[in-house]
Structures are given as structure tokens and as C-alpha cells.
Enzyme design. Structure first.
Site: not given
Lengths: 93, 472
Positions: B78, B153, B177
Site C-alpha cells: 500500500k 481504503s 480498510s
């Protein structure tokens, strides 16, 4: 909740975020409804015994663990504006 | 040809060790697949140029017998986790041109094992969002239905795993997330116990809530990755190595807080699917108990006070002076206002303002202090409940992946996506989403997730129940 456009602009200046008139107009009802939703916590009843957090400050000797200038260039080269090893900003006085 | 569609970390380990294929061949197979699908799906923001060099290093390690569980395994990271010398943007314009100056602790641990970092993945800006639509670089499309979101997310990370663009990915989970997008894409997502994985080198969002977790195809793989990244770290004073209270226990009793499903806004189909999952667990020999967690209903409201408060403080560092974007104004104050006003996206600005409000003089007691008190209360209720039940299950989300653009302009509706996932972050307990059934929407079969929660530091209970549930 009754937030005004002026409140939003004041929050923006506290948070150092420039907010246009137009955006403040849009944000006011949005933030108002979010604060209305989270405001339900005020209705929660009953208290809890305050506990000290399980987390403790972690201390160490103040000794440098890296070589002089090991990271200086890497860190400084990220700066938008520099003069030698100094970050350059506008005068504040 | 390597069959990457059916590959898991466990299987790849055996193939690499048996010399069926090399780490380089494996990396090449993934790069080829990425070149076919990534432009359309927008899962990777950047694919690194040194992937094959990394794979060669891994092959040398394997040849010498220096083998760790993840040696030669390709993964995605990420975009809010730092890799020294690589760009990191957290999905934001404000970090334009920023090059990380050090490795996050999880990255260092993975490098020591000889993994192959393929690239950095798209995300909601600074991890604020539940659809990856808040990225400054455009949304990630769901590999199962390109008109739908991946969730967020960590949407890019989850999409890379689903589209066979990596064997696993790391995400971060502040309010769901990792778990919510895993549920939307039909993969496994683990949010470990708060503090069990170091946050050093993870860009801070809500520091008392954030944790890094793996996204994998199987529970077995999630366990392998968790064991590689966990552990106390001198650079994160909230990290810990503590033993869980029930670590040695075999889970038998599963609690279901049916009362929270009523307020969750679930569709009939999603509710039926959840009930089928409960029957499946019963069939596997677990005792199901209807439980009550009296204050859990306040979790989302508590979360949307504490998190923005921490966000408003953590994001003060983006000032256009030290790194990233700088927009010139007439004086220093104007530099700040312009840089932060234009550099941060809409949702980030919104949350900073809310955080500033709940911490401001006159409102601090009513909002922040009250939320902290309730947080402790909710945590206590979980701890007490775990004296009666071994794990607790709920749906991961109220429903399947929604359409791109469907709720992006309604912030409160987007926040409600997190209703089942935030309690684990509020209380710090571990939770995992596993694929559990599908619903038919517009002729497409969309996955749903089952969320399993366990006492602090009892991830092994999640792995045991999860493996049984998926038949691993």
C-alpha cells in the site's frame, strides 16, 4: 447542530487550510450532519472508572545512532526549497 | 507456464524450493499479468523497475538454502508504507515527488526474508475512505465487476491479489480498510491486534487505531504473512509481543451480536447469506450463542470523533516546507493555506476540519473526552464477553461492492460502510474477513465477507476458525 459558514472558515484557518467561499457553502451542511451523527455519543449514559493506559513512555539515552550526515542529503533533497543544509521559508517577522 | 490463478504462498514456497520454477520466472509471470490488466483496473500506482533484480537476489538465497517462508514471494505494498529510495504518495497530491528516506519495519522484515516487491498500490488519500474513490489518482475498479468499487481504503492492494497481480499484499486498517475491501473482492483480509505489528514507517492516520495487515487468498497465507511481520519494535513504543489469554485454547463457542444487524442497513439477501454462514459454522461443530454488547452501537460515532481528532494532529506535518508539494503564497501563512488547501483532497480536508472542531475549546469535553470514555466502555464489554465466547462473528459489511460514484458524494453514507468493522479498531482486538457467500446483483455474482473477531493477541483463534470455515 447549527454550524455557520463562518465557523467552517474559522476551522479552516485554525487548521491552516484555505477554504473558498464556495467550498465553505458546501461543507457547512455536510459537516453539520456528520457532527449531528457523532453527537449521539452525548446520549450514552453511565461512566467508567478511568484507567491508566497500558502504554508507557519509552525512554532511551539521547545518543545518536546514525553516522553524521548519513541521512542529511536524502532528507534535504525532499525539501521544496533549500539553501545548503537549511530549509528555506519566507520571513515570519 | 506458471498457473498463478491457483497459486498460494504455501504452494509457491514448495514450487520454489523444489526448483519447479525460479523466483525470476514467478515474478515474470506476475509482471506479464499486470501488463494486461493494470491499466484498466488502476490497482498499482507504480510497478517497480527492479522487480527482476530483486527476484535474482531471492534465487541466489534459495540456491544457497537461505530460505525463509516468504523468500522469492512477489507482493504489493500500500502506498502509505515506506520503502527506502522509493516514491510514496499515500494517494495524495501533497506528497508529490516524495522519496522515502528509510524502510518501514514491516518492509525491513520482508526484505530480510528476500521477498520481491512488485509495486505500490492505489488507496483512498491518506487511507481516508471506503471505496478508493478518494485517491488523487482515480479509483481502482473491482476486478469482479469494473463498474463497482473495490472498497477501501486498501482497494489497490486487495485488487492486486484478486487480479493475480501479486501473491499477497499489505494494507493498513484504521476502521476497516483491510477487511472491507477484502470482503468486496472475495479475498482474506486480516487486521491484527493493535500493536502486534509495528507502525514505524506507516504514514499515520489515527495513531491509536492504525495497524498493518495482510491481504491473501487463503487464511493459511494470512497466517504465514502475519508471523513474518509481527513483533515488538524499538521504533514503535506501542508495539508489543504479549501473549493472548486464550492462545492455547481450541475455539468452541461463537458469539453473534444479532442486535447490531438491525441497525446495520443490511439487505435481505446479505442477511440470508450471513445466516447461511452461521449454519455452516454450526455444522462444523461450533456452539452459536446470541450475545449482547450494549454500547457497540456507539462505535461508529466514537470512531468518527477519535479518528478525525488524530487525523487533524497527524496531518499537521504536511506544510509544504519539509517535503512534497509547495504552493507559493504572499507570506508564510498563505503558503500553508494554499499548499494544504490545494494539496489535500476533499475528504481529507473534511476530516481535518471535523478533528479540529471536536478538539477545539468548548467542544473537547462533549466530543473527544466523551468518545474516549465510551471507547473504554466498548472495549471492556468485548473483554468481558470473551470470558463467555471464544470468538465473535458478524458480517464484514452491510452489503456487496457498490457502484463507482454511487455514494461518493454522501460522506455519512460512506462512513456507514464501516459500521461492523470499526468496533475492532476501537477496542484493539484482532479481526479477519473471509469470503462467505455471494449475492446476485444485476446478473453479477458479488462476494460477501464474514468477519471473525477474537480477544487481544489471539490471532490463532481467527486462523483456526477461518481455516475450518474455508475448508483449508
Amino acid at each position: 447542530m447549527t454550524l455557520t459558514k463562518k465557523d467552517i472558515q474559522n476551522l479552516g484557518s485554525l487548521a491552516r487550510i484555505g477554504i473558498s467561499e464556495e467550498e465553505a457553502e458546501k461543507l457547512t451542511p455536510e459537516i453539520d450532519s456528520i457532527l449531528g451523527y457523532v453527537g449521539q455519543i452525548k446520549d450514552a449514559v453511565g461512566d467508567v472508572e478511568k484507567r491508566v493506559s497500558a502504554h508507557r513512555n519509552v525512554m532511551r539515552e539521547d545518543i545518536p545512532t546514525n553516522e553524521p550526515r548519513q541521512y542529511t542529503e536524502d532528507v534535504m533533497s525532499n525539501a521544496p526549497s533549500r539553501e545548503g543544509d537549511y530549509l528555506k521559508v519566507k520571513k515570519i517577522l | 507456464m506458471i498457473d498463478i490463478r491457483n497459486l498460494t504462498i504455501k504452494k509457491a514456497r514448495k514450487h520454489l524450493d523444489d526448483k519447479d520454477f525460479s523466483a525470476r520466472q514467478l515474478a515474470e509471470a506476475y509482471l506479464e499479468e499486470i501488463s494486461k490488466v493494470n491499466t484498466d483496473l488502476n490497482a498499482y500506482l507504480e510497478v517497480y523497475k527492479d522487480v527482476l533484480e530483486q527476484a535474482d537476489v531471492a534465487d541466489k538465497k534459495i540456491a544457497k538454502g537461505e530460505i525463509s517462508p516468504l523468500t522469492g514471494i512477489p507482493l504489493a505494498i500500500k502506498d502509505n508504507i515506506l520503502i527506502s529510495g522509493k516514491h510514496a504518495s499515500a494517494g495524495s497530491k501533497i506528497l508529490k515527488g516524495y522519496i522515502a528516506t528509510y524502510d518501514a519495519t514491516v518492509i525491513k522484515k520482508l526484505k530480510d526474508e528476500g521477498v520481491v516487491f512488485i509495486g505500490r498500490t492505489n488507496m483512498d488519500e491518506f487511507a481516508m475512505g471506503s471505496s478508493t474513490e478518494n485517491s488523487a489518482f482515480g479509483p481502482t475498479k473491482n476486478p469482479l465487476d469494473k463498474t463497482r468499487v473495490t472498497g477501501g481504503s486498501s482497494g489497490g492492494s486487495v485488487a492486486t491479489v484478486k487480479m493475480n497481480g501479486a501473491l499477497f499484499a499489505l494494507g493498513s486498517d484504521t476502521g476497516g480498510s483491510v477487511r472491507q475491501p477484502a470482503s468486496f473482492c472475495g479475498v482474506v483480509g486480516l487486521k491484527p491486534t493493535y500493536g502486534s505489528v509495528s507502525r514505524y514507517g506507516l504514514m499515520a492516520m489515527g495513531s491509536s487505531l492504525d495497524v498493518i495487515g495482510p491481504i491473501t487468498k487463503t487464511v493459511t497465507d494470512a497466517e504465514i504473512v502475519f508471523n513474518s511481520i509481527k513483533g515488538k519494535d524499538e521504533f514503535d513504543s506501542t508495539s508489543q509481543n504479549e501473549e493472548g489469554i486464550n492462545n492455547k485454547k481450541t475455539p468452541k463457542v461463537i458469539g453473534v451480536p444479532y442486535h447490531i444487524l438491525e441497525g446495520g442497513g443490511m439487505s435481505k439477501e446479505a442477511l440470508n447469506s450471513f445466516k447461511e454462514s452461521i449454519q455452516k459454522l454450526e455444522g462444523l461443530g461450533y456452539e452459536i450463542r446470541d450475545i449482547k454488547l450494549p454500547n457497540i452501537g456507539y462505535s461508529l460515532a466514537v470512531y468518527y470523533v477519535i479518528m478525525p481528532a488524530e487525523v487533524s494532529s497527524n496531518l499537521a506535518r504536511f506544510d509544504g516546507v519539509k517535503y512534497g508539494l509547495h504552493i507559493d503564497g504572499k507570506d508564510l501563512l498563505d503558503d500553508y493555506l494554499k499548499t494544504r488547501g490545494e494539496g489535500f483532497g476533499k475528504e481529507v480536508r473534511r476530516r481535518i476540519l471535523i478533528g479540529t472542531y471536536v478538539l477545539s475549546a468548548g467542544y473537547h469535553d462533549a466530543y473527544y473526552n466523551k468518545a474516549i470514555t465510551l471507547r473504554q466502555k466498548i472495549t471492556d464489554e468485548f473483554i468481558k464477553m470473551f470470558e463467555e465466547v471464544d470468538v465473535i462473528v458478524t458480517p464484514t459489511t452491510p452489503g456487496p461492492a457498490f457502484k463507482i460514484g454511487e455514494i461518493v458524494n454522501d460522506p455519512l453514507a460512506m462512513y456507514l460502510e464501516d459500521i461492523f468493522t470499526v468496533p475492532a479498531n476501537i477496542s484493539g482486538i484482532p479481526a479477519m474477513s473471509v469470503p462467505a457467500g455471494t449475492v446476485e446483483v444485476d446478473g453479477v455474482s458479488l462476494p460477501l465477507g464474514l468477519q471473525i473477531m477474537a480477544p487481544h493477541n489471539c490471532e490463532n483463534l481467527l486462523f483456526e476458525v477461518g481455516k475450518k470455515f474455508l475448508g483449508e
